[in-house]
Design an enzyme around this catalytic site. Structure first.
Site, PDB file in Angstrom:
ATOM      1  N   GLY A 169     -18.479  12.298  -1.841  1.00  0.00           N
ATOM      2  CA  GLY A 169     -17.124  12.716  -2.224  1.00  0.00           C
ATOM      3  C   GLY A 169     -17.069  14.225  -2.346  1.00  0.00           C
ATOM      4  O   GLY A 169     -17.861  14.961  -1.748  1.00  0.00           O
ATOM      5  N   GLY A 170     -16.154  14.664  -3.196  1.00  0.00           N
ATOM      6  CA  GLY A 170     -15.970  16.104  -3.379  1.00  0.00           C
ATOM      7  C   GLY A 170     -17.224  16.796  -3.876  1.00  0.00           C
ATOM      8  O   GLY A 170     -17.383  18.016  -3.725  1.00  0.00           O
ATOM      9  N   GLY A 403     -22.594  39.803  27.783  1.00  0.00           N
ATOM     10  CA  GLY A 403     -22.092  39.983  26.415  1.00  0.00           C
ATOM     11  C   GLY A 403     -23.167  39.667  25.390  1.00  0.00           C
ATOM     12  O   GLY A 403     -23.186  40.233  24.287  1.00  0.00           O
ATOM     13  N   ALA A 404     -24.070  38.760  25.758  1.00  0.00           N
ATOM     14  CA  ALA A 404     -25.121  38.376  24.812  1.00  0.00           C
ATOM     15  C   ALA A 404     -26.027  39.571  24.495  1.00  0.00           C
ATOM     16  O   ALA A 404     -26.581  39.670  23.402  1.00  0.00           O
ATOM     17  CB  ALA A 404     -25.925  37.217  25.373  1.00  0.00           C
TER      18      ALA A 404
HETATM   19  C1  HXC Z   1     -19.897   6.257 -13.602  1.00  0.00           C
HETATM   20  C2  HXC Z   1     -21.545   5.419 -12.276  1.00  0.00           C
HETATM   21  C3  HXC Z   1     -21.040   6.103 -11.166  1.00  0.00           C
HETATM   22  C4  HXC Z   1     -19.879   6.911 -11.353  1.00  0.00           C
HETATM   23  C5  HXC Z   1     -22.774   5.040 -10.522  1.00  0.00           C
HETATM   24  N1  HXC Z   1     -22.622   4.778 -11.813  1.00  0.00           N
HETATM   25  N2  HXC Z   1     -21.804   5.851 -10.092  1.00  0.00           N
HETATM   26  N3  HXC Z   1     -20.992   5.507 -13.476  1.00  0.00           N
HETATM   27  N4  HXC Z   1     -19.350   6.955 -12.589  1.00  0.00           N
HETATM   28  N5  HXC Z   1     -19.353   7.601 -10.367  1.00  0.00           N
HETATM   29  C6  HXC Z   1     -23.493   3.940 -12.654  1.00  0.00           C
HETATM   30  C7  HXC Z   1     -23.445   2.481 -12.302  1.00  0.00           C
HETATM   31  O1  HXC Z   1     -22.404   1.866 -13.026  1.00  0.00           O
HETATM   32  C8  HXC Z   1     -24.813   2.016 -12.785  1.00  0.00           C
HETATM   33  O2  HXC Z   1     -24.789   1.880 -14.187  1.00  0.00           O
HETATM   34  C9  HXC Z   1     -25.695   3.206 -12.474  1.00  0.00           C
HETATM   35  O3  HXC Z   1     -24.834   4.332 -12.376  1.00  0.00           O
HETATM   36  C10 HXC Z   1     -26.436   3.077 -11.178  1.00  0.00           C
HETATM   37  O4  HXC Z   1     -25.521   2.685 -10.159  1.00  0.00           O
HETATM   38  P1  HXC Z   1     -25.836   1.510  -9.138  1.00  0.00           P
HETATM   39  O5  HXC Z   1     -24.586   1.240  -8.425  1.00  0.00           O
HETATM   40  O6  HXC Z   1     -26.513   0.380  -9.842  1.00  0.00           O
HETATM   41  O7  HXC Z   1     -26.915   2.238  -8.210  1.00  0.00           O
HETATM   42  P2  HXC Z   1     -27.113   2.120  -6.652  1.00  0.00           P
HETATM   43  O8  HXC Z   1     -27.104   0.689  -6.238  1.00  0.00           O
HETATM   44  O9  HXC Z   1     -28.315   2.916  -6.338  1.00  0.00           O
HETATM   45  O10 HXC Z   1     -25.835   2.788  -6.002  1.00  0.00           O
HETATM   46  C11 HXC Z   1     -25.600   4.169  -6.164  1.00  0.00           C
HETATM   47  C12 HXC Z   1     -24.167   4.553  -5.683  1.00  0.00           C
HETATM   48  C13 HXC Z   1     -23.139   3.630  -6.363  1.00  0.00           C
HETATM   49  C14 HXC Z   1     -24.120   4.343  -4.173  1.00  0.00           C
HETATM   50  C15 HXC Z   1     -23.976   6.022  -5.995  1.00  0.00           C
HETATM   51  O11 HXC Z   1     -23.400   3.636  -7.747  1.00  0.00           O
HETATM   52  C16 HXC Z   1     -21.738   4.082  -6.138  1.00  0.00           C
HETATM   53  O12 HXC Z   1     -21.181   3.826  -5.074  1.00  0.00           O
HETATM   54  N6  HXC Z   1     -21.169   4.734  -7.145  1.00  0.00           N
HETATM   55  C17 HXC Z   1     -19.803   5.153  -7.100  1.00  0.00           C
HETATM   56  C18 HXC Z   1     -19.622   6.303  -6.189  1.00  0.00           C
HETATM   57  C19 HXC Z   1     -18.247   6.861  -6.267  1.00  0.00           C
HETATM   58  O13 HXC Z   1     -17.310   6.264  -5.743  1.00  0.00           O
HETATM   59  N7  HXC Z   1     -18.086   7.953  -7.044  1.00  0.00           N
HETATM   60  C20 HXC Z   1     -16.844   8.583  -7.264  1.00  0.00           C
HETATM   61  C21 HXC Z   1     -16.540   9.346  -6.000  1.00  0.00           C
HETATM   62  S1  HXC Z   1     -15.122  10.306  -6.174  1.00  0.00           S
HETATM   63  P3  HXC Z   1     -25.826   0.962 -14.969  1.00  0.00           P
HETATM   64  O14 HXC Z   1     -25.309   0.955 -16.362  1.00  0.00           O
HETATM   65  O15 HXC Z   1     -25.790  -0.355 -14.274  1.00  0.00           O
HETATM   66  O16 HXC Z   1     -27.155   1.616 -14.830  1.00  0.00           O
HETATM   67  C22 HXC Z   1     -15.760  11.768  -6.504  1.00  0.00           C
HETATM   68  C23 HXC Z   1     -14.719  12.784  -6.552  1.00  0.00           C
HETATM   69  C24 HXC Z   1     -15.324  14.123  -6.771  1.00  0.00           C
HETATM   70  O17 HXC Z   1     -16.884  11.946  -6.688  1.00  0.00           O
HETATM   71  C25 HXC Z   1     -14.282  15.091  -6.387  1.00  0.00           C
HETATM   72  C26 HXC Z   1     -14.682  16.491  -6.666  1.00  0.00           C
HETATM   73  C27 HXC Z   1     -13.707  17.424  -6.049  1.00  0.00           C
END
Ligand code: HXC
Length: 513
Positions: A169-170, A403-404
């Site tokens: 993401g961001g 040019g290079a």
């Molecule tokens: C809160 C989160 C989290 C998040 C993971 N966790 N991502 N908690 N916010 N963004 C937590 C899970 O609930 C889990 O908690 C632990 O972290 C591990 O995650 P798992 O899913 O069990 O791990 P894994 O299977 O290795 O998968 C990793 C992952 C997946 C691929 C990163 O967790 C995922 O897809 N997360 C969400 C990604 C996402 O959509 N993020 C927001 C993007 S938007 P427990 O308690 O079970 O340990 C964004 C905008 C930013 O980032 C913009 C900036 C400009």
């Protein structure tokens, strides 16, 4: 021990556990070190001083008030690498997946502000699920606070991003603004939108690895400059990279002890083949010139028709940009121009002198190149060299055409010293193409056009395919034997050590981005 001391020790013990033993085990099973183990490996033993160990998030929705972990998913502080101060943050995937909350961001911001005020590099270890979903917009604000500081710090202190897990993401835009991205193979990935979104929007099936793994970003997108096989190698490469860089834009580059000896390098004599169209490996030339085993290539799997990297010359850090005749005959194209331009600008920002090794037949022709803006992209490299005020030296080993020739750090765009080997060919174009154009009528009117073309080609080559016309104009300062190159460069860079140069006062230029 009194109760208060015990309380402190207990709080520290809790913090060191991150998200708990089970999650730490899960991290290890994925072949990943923990946030703290990574810091321990990276910094000099015992040098790490942690800041903000007890910071906790402020969220109360979704039962978050019952889930608080000291440190809030990022370990931050300062320490030394080879005795030099660095600031560091390391995201802890065991705490809410290393996701970025308001307070997590505040900790990173604090480190960055300290680094800026004290003029030392920032190293960020990224291993995060992105924005803390439970927090929403405050997390987005936290990211923006970091992006803003990344931008202001650019060109002031070196910023290095290690991607050692998810970075999606961001969140990718903080590493993207920093100077170097180092990705760990198989366990890290970066993308703006993941495989699920890609499938929904474009109907493409792609894995995380194929979409944004280390291989994709080192070969296809060029987003990452360095990759490493595992966590340990990632950290070793980070230390090596840092060894070439100064602490900040005002500091001199680090210099290791070196006693000058016989700097003649015979091995340089036999690298360029007699035939002008035969390829050779410019890395042999680089290694023949620089201090033994000091060449550290950057971006090696991307646009390999140009080579960029750091090395030492008599102990002094230098940046190298070199055409690679072994790939696409060393032509300049869109990707190689972008790659080299970014490297030149980095070196110029941080006072790292530049050495250019040139063997370039010109720019790559074709619709693909024109439609992908070889005009603006080639201009990036021209611009980057032209505005660079660090000591700049060019050695033409063979071809310097069209040019290079101008673009590759020619005298005309501000190079300080320009050398050529006797094998150099400095001309507007190759003998065949030139003869076909300027003797067109003479050739077609002749009894034997093929023989006439050959004859004209020979005459043109004799006249222009050498370094002496450029040398007679002063565009080349000296024609040197290959074996003298190292010696000449050591002397010339020493002569340029206190170079002072300035571009005209302005707010900032407008590089053709
Ligand atoms: C809160 C989160 C989290 C998040 C993971 N966790 N991502 N908690 N916010 N963004 C937590 C899970 O609930 C889990 O908690 C632990 O972290 C591990 O995650 P798992 O899913 O069990 O791990 P894994 O299977 O290795 O998968 C990793 C992952 C997946 C691929 C990163 O967790 C995922 O897809 N997360 C969400 C990604 C996402 O959509 N993020 C927001 C993007 S938007 P427990 O308690 O079970 O340990 C964004 C905008 C930013 O980032 C913009 C900036 C400009």
């Amino acid at each position: 021990m009194d109760k208060k001391k015990k309380q402190l020790l207990e709080k520290r013990r809790q913090a060191l556990l991150g998200g708990g033993v089970k999650r730490l085990e899960r991290q290890h099973k994925k072949n990943k070190l923990s946030a703290r183990e990574r810091i321990e490996l990276l910094l000099d033993k015992g040098s790490f001083e942690e800041i903000g160990m007890f910071v906790e998030h402020r969220e109360t929705n979704f039962g978050m008030d019952k889930q608080r972990y000291p440190g809030d998913g990022v370990v931050t502080g300062y320490g030394t690498i080879a005795g030099r101060l660095v600031y560091i943050f390391s995201q802890d995937f065991t705490v809410f997946g290393g996701s970025l909350s308001e307070t997590h961001a505040e900790k990173i911001v604090k480190i960055m502000d300290l680094a800026m005020k004290n003029g030392a590099p920032v190293i960020g270890i990224n291993d995060s699920g992105g924005a803390r979903i439970q927090e929403g917009v405050v997390s987005l604000g936290g990211y923006a606070d970091i992006f803003y500081r990344n931008t202001l710090a650019s060109g002031v202190i070196p910023q290095i991003s290690l991607i050692m897990g998810p970075c999606a993401g961001g969140a990718v835009y903080s590493p993207a603004i920093t100077d170097f991205i180092i990705m760990t193979e198989d366990t890290s990935y970066m993308f703006v939108t993941g495989p699920n979104v890609v499938k929904t929007v474009t109907n493409e099936d792609v894995s995380s690895e194929d979409l944004g793994g280390a291989s994709a970003h080192s070969t296809k997108s060029g987003v990452t400059q360095i990759t490493a096989a595992n966590d340990v190698e990632t950290i070793e490469k980070t230390k090596k990279l840092l060894s070439y860089l100064p602490q900040n834009w005002k500091a001199k580059t680090p210099r290791s002890d070196y006693d000058l000896g016989d700097e003649c390098r015979e091995e340089l004599c036999d690298i360029v083949p007699d035939s002008p169209n035969k390829p050779y490996d410019m890395k042999e030339v680089i290694c023949g010139i620089v201090d033994r085993k000091s060449f550290f290539e950057i971006h090696q799997d991307y646009a390999d028709n140009i080579i960029v990297g750091f090395a030492r010359l008599a102990g002094r850090s230098i940046g190298i940009v070199a055409n690679q005749p072994q790939s696409l005959a060393g032509v300049l194209d869109v990707d190689s121009s972008k790659k080299a331009a970014r490297f030149v600008r980095f070196c110029d920002s941080f006072n790292i002198p530049l050495l250019v090794l040139e063997d370039v037949p010109g720019f790559l022709p074709g619709t693909d190149q024109e439609w992908n803006a070889i005009i603006s992209n080639g201009a990036k490299l021209l611009y980057a060299f032209s505005e660079a005020t660090v000591p700049r030296i060019t050695v033409i080993t063979r071809k310097a055409y069209g040019g290079a020739y101008d673009v590759m750090n020619s005298k005309h765009i501000g190079a300080d010293m320009n050398y050529a080997w006797p094998s150099a060919e400095i001309a507007v174009m190759g003998a065949k193409g030139a003869s076909e154009i300027i003797f067109k009528k003479e050739i077609s009117d002749s009894l034997d056009p093929e023989a006439t073309l050959k004859q004209k080609e020979k005459e043109y080559a004799e006249l222009f395919e050498n370094p002496y016309i450029a040398a007679s104009r002063g565009f080349i300062d000296e024609v040197i034997l290959p074996k003298q190159t190292r010696q000449k460069l050591i002397k010339a860079f020493a002569m340029l050590e206190n170079k002072k140069d300035k571009i005209p006062d302005k707010k900032h230029g407008n590089i053709p981005l």
